[in-house]
Design a protein around this motif. Structure first.
Motif, PDB file in Angstrom:
ATOM      1  N   GLU A 534       0.800  -1.226   0.000  1.00 45.68           N
ATOM      2  CA  GLU A 534       0.000   0.000   0.000  1.00 45.68           C
ATOM      3  C   GLU A 534       0.836   1.280   0.000  1.00 45.68           C
ATOM      4  N   ARG A 535       2.148   1.187  -0.027  1.00 43.76           N
ATOM      5  CA  ARG A 535       2.961   2.387   0.115  1.00 43.76           C
ATOM      6  C   ARG A 535       3.026   3.232  -1.157  1.00 43.76           C
ATOM      7  N   SER A 536       2.766   2.641  -2.330  1.00 48.37           N
ATOM      8  CA  SER A 536       2.884   3.427  -3.561  1.00 48.37           C
ATOM      9  C   SER A 536       1.971   4.636  -3.540  1.00 48.37           C
ATOM     10  N   ALA A 537       0.749   4.448  -3.030  1.00 50.20           N
ATOM     11  CA  ALA A 537      -0.183   5.577  -2.965  1.00 50.20           C
ATOM     12  C   ALA A 537       0.318   6.636  -1.992  1.00 50.20           C
ATOM     13  N   THR A 538       0.864   6.199  -0.858  1.00 50.10           N
ATOM     14  CA  THR A 538       1.396   7.147   0.130  1.00 50.10           C
ATOM     15  C   THR A 538       2.594   7.905  -0.431  1.00 50.10           C
ATOM     16  N   GLU A 539       3.457   7.201  -1.124  1.00 52.78           N
ATOM     17  CA  GLU A 539       4.633   7.860  -1.700  1.00 52.78           C
ATOM     18  C   GLU A 539       4.244   8.862  -2.774  1.00 52.78           C
ATOM     19  N   THR A 540       3.227   8.510  -3.563  1.00 55.76           N
ATOM     20  CA  THR A 540       2.761   9.440  -4.595  1.00 55.76           C
ATOM     21  C   THR A 540       2.186  10.708  -3.969  1.00 55.76           C
ATOM     22  N   GLU A 541       1.477  10.540  -2.877  1.00 55.57           N
ATOM     23  CA  GLU A 541       0.834  11.687  -2.214  1.00 55.57           C
ATOM     24  C   GLU A 541       1.848  12.586  -1.507  1.00 55.57           C
ATOM     25  N   THR A 542       2.823  12.007  -0.865  1.00 55.76           N
ATOM     26  CA  THR A 542       3.732  12.788  -0.026  1.00 55.76           C
ATOM     27  C   THR A 542       5.044  13.164  -0.715  1.00 55.76           C
ATOM     28  N   GLY A 543       5.453  12.423  -1.723  1.00 50.91           N
ATOM     29  CA  GLY A 543       6.741  12.649  -2.349  1.00 50.91           C
ATOM     30  C   GLY A 543       7.896  12.033  -1.585  1.00 50.91           C
TER      31      GLY A 543
END
Length: 780
Positions: A534-543
């Protein structure tokens, strides 16, 4: 090959003093090198190519001096029954410990349970973490004694204090593995040969080979980063193969002397035949061990190459030092005392066995009928033996067993395959991991600390997940880290997330997530996968990017790496060994049968390991207090070592069958001949291997017990069941087709003459040996 080794054996016999002095000089040189060598750095924890290791590397890069894998000790305080750890007296004792520990040498920091999350909800349990500035192996004895003294002062106040972590980890008792193995090997050799000299020679040469190898590993440890584990594996394998290889050469020497050969000629013939088998058996072991480098784990690569070097030394000693020592005592190894304590002498001088041989006409007739029946099934007339059949040979257990299998090959094959298949069924439940403190005996302080923390803070507390957030590319690093922490904290199965700790640049942070389940639980493994998925979405959102590490995640990553590497490893090792056996036996089906038999035995051994160490059946008999997942390195480790040893037995046993077949015997009778000459020796070699490996089950560490048990059972299944039962059954069914080789392939393959055909032609040209021919020696 046979001619070269024949000449080598005779040269070593003639120049025995120079050969012995050469090996003494080698031992002295490597011994001096070992004594003067600097201590090797311990870098075995490196595991490149996995996410957990990348996270550790990032911590070391962004938090200089912190040592992500540095030494630490977790001190657990438990209040007496009915009291709280926050009571004035108890709290004062803990505070004094914090102050004393902080002043210790090499200590970087000591966290107080009263200033953070180190206090359980019921206020009965607390912990403090002592962090050191260096790695585990660099913590000095003075630092350890300082911390142990502070702990004892707290215990004197009435608090229960247990210690976890790596800094004060206790060493499990080493057991008596080597001693037990050598003692059992001595007994087996004495029973096999009936002579102290013959039994002692393989032991002496094996000890010399292991001493040279261990000294060499110590001397090269600093240059190549070899850890103590490399030496332990080298010692275990060196003892086993060193004894076995010498055993095979000495046995063939005794056989040639029994035919009336003079000592020098017998040594040459023994090395030209048995020595060829030793060379190719050693090559298969070297291939299996060196092949561990394809896994991509530095620790396994170094262990494999170190052990492979030890096997090479064992082969060289069997080919040079053993013939030289036989030259010093050409007759002593032939002695076998009678019941009256005397030994007889032949007209030629050397002492020979004098054993009462009972007449076994019935067994002789059955053996002959089985061979004739096999010949009839092959569509050929029964061949006459090239040498007279001996009553004592027909009466030996190996010949009787081979004859039994020849009469009932289908039934024997079915029982063997079904039995090994049933033992292999538990392997389907195999769970890999790295057992930690939970697998240690309850007598250790680490296990008690583990249990106290699990009781006070929850089962997942002992296996927190470490999240390393790289926010260097984020617009707002602090906000990005907080968002990552919130997302992970909201994941089902996470109990809590600690406040982030930033580096000096404030663009990289480390935080800890506590699971609700134990470190070895399947639910914890699923939680790690969920966070990563699930981290891809978090990384996309936060950079910001983040990696998941910690002991639990590291174990998961190692297990995955080992599983992914197992198939390529098998392809490389089995493929190379297949080609080698193809050259040795000049047959397509014999190497294929050898590989399939190995797979059966190794799967059965996996099933036995899972049954005991994972499912707990019979674990108490081995002194295993806690069951759990199987060590991640175990499959690769077991496959590599056992494959090499399995091919040892394959070469030793089937080479004599091939030799008999090439020299004119029918396919069925060749199986009997192979067992008559090598069956007893292969069983003795297997018992020695099992003794060496079983001795390591006396160690206190559960992982060492697991390795010893796995290797011992694998040798039992492969040598005793597969090679002694399945192999003759398959060869009986195949008949002469077992030795089939396409003509085009026969022309392409080099001829190594492992069966000594050139030596057989040479022997036919020599005058017949004078004196009596002592057939009773052929039994050994």
């Amino acid at each position: 090959m046979a001619t070269f080794l024949y000449q080598l054996g005779q040269r070593a016999f003639r120049r025995r003093r120079w050969v012995a002095l050469l090996w003494v000089a080698v031992l002295a040189v490597v011994g001096i090198g070992a004594l003067s060598a600097a201590e090797a750095p311990d870098d075995s924890s490196s595991m490149p190519g996995i996410e957990s290791q990348k996270a550790f590397d990032l911590i070391n890069e962004q938090f200089p001096g912190s040592e992500a894998n540095g030494a630490s000790a977790r001190i657990v305080f438990v209040a007496p029954d009915g009291q709280k750890i926050t009571a004035a007296g108890n709290r004062s004792a803990v505070d004094r410990f914090i102050a004393a520990a902080a002043d210790g040498p090499q200590v970087a920091d000591v966290s107080s349970p009263f200033d953070g999350p180190g206090l359980s909800n019921d206020r009965t349990t607390a912990y403090a973490t002592v962090t050191y500035k260096t790695k585990d192996d660099e913590v000095t004895d003075a630092s350890k004694k300082e911390l142990e003294g502070a702990i004892e002062e707290v215990r004197d106040t009435g608090l229960t204090v247990e210690v976890g972590g790596s800094a004060l980890a206790t060493e499990a008792p080493a057991g008596m593995g080597e001693i037990v193995g050598v003692l059992v090997a001595a007994v087996v050799l004495l029973i096999t040969f009936g002579s102290l000299a013959a039994a002692g020679l393989p032991l002496i040469t094996a000890v010399i080979g292991v001493s040279i190898s261990l000294a060499g590993i110590t001397a090269l440890a600093n240059a190549f980063g070899l850890s103590s584990t490399s030496g332990e594996l080298a010692m275990m394998l060196g003892l086993a193969v060193g004894i076995d290889y010498s055993l095979f050469v000495v046995s063939r020497y005794r056989e040639e002397r029994a035919k009336g050969r003079d000592p020098q000629e017998a040594v040459g013939l023994a090395l030209g035949t048995a020595g060829s088998a030793v060379v190719f058996a050693g090559l298969t072991v070297v291939i299996a061990l060196a092949g561990l480098s394809v896994v991509g784990v530095p620790m396994l690569t170094k262990m494999g190459l170190s052990a492979a070097g030890t096997v090479v030394v064992g082969v060289l000693i069997a080919l040079t030092l053993v013939p030289a020592l036989l030259g010093f005592w050409p007759n002593a190894v032939l002695a076998r005392h009678t019941r009256r304590g005397r030994a007889l002498k032949s007209e030629r001088g050397p002492r020979i066995p004098s054993i009462r041989i009972r007449r076994r006409g019935r067994q002789l007739r059955r053996s002959q009928e089985a061979a004739e029946g096999q010949a009839a099934r092959e569509g050929q007339a029964p061949r006459e033996n090239r040498e007279p059949r001996k009553r004592e040979e027909a009466g030996s257990w190996s010949v009787r067993w081979a004859s039994f299998v020849l009469r009932r090959p289908v039934a024997v094959l079915l029982v063997t395959v079904v039995g090994l298949g049933a033992l292999a069924v538990p392997a389907l439940e195999l769970r890999l991991g790295m057992p930690g403190d939970e697998a240690k005996p309850t007598s250790t302080t680490e296990r008690r600390a583990y249990d106290a923390l699990a009781a006070g803070f929850g089962p997942g507390f002992n296996g927190p997940l470490t999240i390393v957030v790289d926010a260097r590319d984020a617009d707002d690093p602090k906000a990005a880290v907080e968002t990552v922490a919130e997302r992970i904290g909201a994941t089902e199965g996470v109990v809590s997330v600690s406040p982030p700790q930033f580096n000096e640049a404030k663009n990289t942070a480390v935080l800890s997530a506590t699971p609700s389940t134990a470190p070895t639980s399947e639910r914890t493994k699923n939680l790690v996968h969920t966070i990563r998925d699930e981290r891809s979405a978090t990384e996309t959102e936060t950079g910001a990017t983040f990696e998941v590490t910690g002991t639990t995640a590291l174990n998961i990553d190692i297990a995955k790496k080992m599983q992914d590497a197992l198939i390529p490893y098998l392809v490389v090792v089995v493929g190379l060994a297949f080609l080698l056996l193809l050259v040795v036996f000049r047959s397509v089906l014999v190497p294929l049968k050898a590989a399939l038999g190995f797979l059966l035995s190794v799967l059965a051994s996996f099933g036995a390991v899972v049954t005991v160490f994972q499912n707990g059946h019979g674990a108490s008999l081995l002194g295993v207090d806690q069951t759990g997942p199987i060590m991640s390195l175990m499959p690769i480790f077991l496959v590599g070592i056992v494959f090499g040893l399995a091919m040892d037995y394959q070469v030793f046993l089937v080479s004599r069958m091939r030799e008999a077949y090439v020299h004119g015997e029918g396919a069925g009778q060749a199986v009997v001949s192979g067992f008559r000459h090598s069956g007893r020796i292969v069983v003795a070699a297997a018992l020695i291997m099992m003794a060496v490996f079983s001795g390591f089950m006396t160690a206190g560490d559960s992982m060492v017990k697991m390795v010893g048990f796995g290797l011992a059972t694998a040798v039992l299944f492969d040598a005793i069941v597969v090679r002694m039962v399945l192999v003759p059954a398959v060869l009986a069914l195949l008949g002469k087709r077992a030795w089939w080789l396409p003509g085009w392939l026969d022309r392409l393959l080099p001829r190594v003459d492992i069966e000594g055909e050139a030596l057989n032609r040479r022997a036919a040209e020599l005058p017949a040996p004078t004196g009596e021919t002592h057939h009773d020696m052929a039994r050994v």
